[in-house]
Design a protein around this motif. Sequence first.
Motif, PDB file in Angstrom:
ATOM      1  N   GLN A   1      77.221  63.162 133.824  1.00 24.38           N
ATOM      2  CA  GLN A   1      75.891  63.518 133.152  1.00 24.38           C
ATOM      3  C   GLN A   1      74.931  63.428 134.376  1.00 24.38           C
ATOM      4  O   GLN A   1      74.739  62.570 134.987  1.00 24.38           O
ATOM      5  CB  GLN A   1      75.646  62.146 132.342  1.00 24.38           C
ATOM      6  CG  GLN A   1      74.386  62.519 131.550  1.00 24.38           C
ATOM      7  CD  GLN A   1      74.234  61.690 130.281  1.00 24.38           C
ATOM      8  OE1 GLN A   1      74.913  60.482 130.083  1.00 24.38           O
ATOM      9  NE2 GLN A   1      73.581  62.026 129.380  1.00 24.38           N
TER      10      GLN A   1
ATOM     11  N   GLU B   1      72.921  66.549 128.696  1.00 22.36           N
ATOM     12  CA  GLU B   1      74.053  65.915 128.016  1.00 22.36           C
ATOM     13  C   GLU B   1      75.183  65.773 128.900  1.00 22.36           C
ATOM     14  O   GLU B   1      75.568  66.290 129.776  1.00 22.36           O
ATOM     15  CB  GLU B   1      74.439  66.845 126.638  1.00 22.36           C
ATOM     16  CG  GLU B   1      73.413  67.023 125.718  1.00 22.36           C
ATOM     17  CD  GLU B   1      74.042  67.746 124.461  1.00 22.36           C
ATOM     18  OE1 GLU B   1      73.089  67.890 123.632  1.00 22.36           O
ATOM     19  OE2 GLU B   1      74.863  68.223 124.447  1.00 22.36           O
ATOM     20  N   ARG B   2      76.109  64.629 128.314  1.00 20.58           N
ATOM     21  CA  ARG B   2      77.370  64.363 129.027  1.00 20.58           C
ATOM     22  C   ARG B   2      78.373  65.598 128.847  1.00 20.58           C
ATOM     23  O   ARG B   2      78.405  66.068 127.799  1.00 20.58           O
ATOM     24  CB  ARG B   2      77.947  63.111 128.298  1.00 20.58           C
ATOM     25  CG  ARG B   2      79.071  62.540 129.281  1.00 20.58           C
ATOM     26  CD  ARG B   2      79.246  61.127 128.827  1.00 20.58           C
ATOM     27  NE  ARG B   2      78.111  60.176 129.303  1.00 20.58           N
ATOM     28  CZ  ARG B   2      78.087  58.858 128.985  1.00 20.58           C
ATOM     29  NH1 ARG B   2      79.314  58.358 128.487  1.00 20.58           N
ATOM     30  NH2 ARG B   2      77.592  58.281 129.261  1.00 20.58           N
ATOM     31  N   GLN B   3      78.894  65.942 130.054  1.00 29.58           N
ATOM     32  CA  GLN B   3      79.802  67.030 129.883  1.00 29.58           C
ATOM     33  C   GLN B   3      81.248  66.740 130.415  1.00 29.58           C
ATOM     34  O   GLN B   3      81.493  65.830 131.304  1.00 29.58           O
ATOM     35  CB  GLN B   3      79.122  68.006 131.106  1.00 29.58           C
ATOM     36  CG  GLN B   3      79.842  69.467 131.518  1.00 29.58           C
ATOM     37  CD  GLN B   3      79.335  69.933 132.614  1.00 29.58           C
ATOM     38  OE1 GLN B   3      78.880  69.509 133.484  1.00 29.58           O
ATOM     39  NE2 GLN B   3      79.198  71.092 132.373  1.00 29.58           N
TER      40      GLN B   3
END
Length: 124
Positions: free
Chosen positions: A39, A44-46
């Motif tokens: 992130q 956004e968290r990826q």
Amino acid sequence: QVQLVESGGGLVQAGGSLRLSCTASGRTLSTYGMGWFRQAPGKERQFVAAINQSGGNTLYADSVKGRFTVSRDNVKNTVYLQMDSLKPEDTAVYYCAASSWNRIVRTHWDYDYWGQGTQVTVSS
């Protein structure tokens, strides 16, 4: 309950390498599929990579394919993310996570336990 602790982050120049480790306590990791996510600030968290319980199957995000390698040592209760040819866009906090699913999953809501994260910064 599984406690996950990441290590190995740091500052590296573009083109360099880092190896992240994720060590578990509380329960054996061999019953969990493991994933790495990242992130960056304001994003956004990826999903980055995932590996199944035995280590025989792996999955990578297109952005890291060919540069990153996920592996695991179930005896040491540790999962690794070898990151080569790093780019400035790889800069993020990297998290490892454990999933109870008996298959590789790439969505963050499929993971049950998370580490606290380790910062990776790649300078240009």
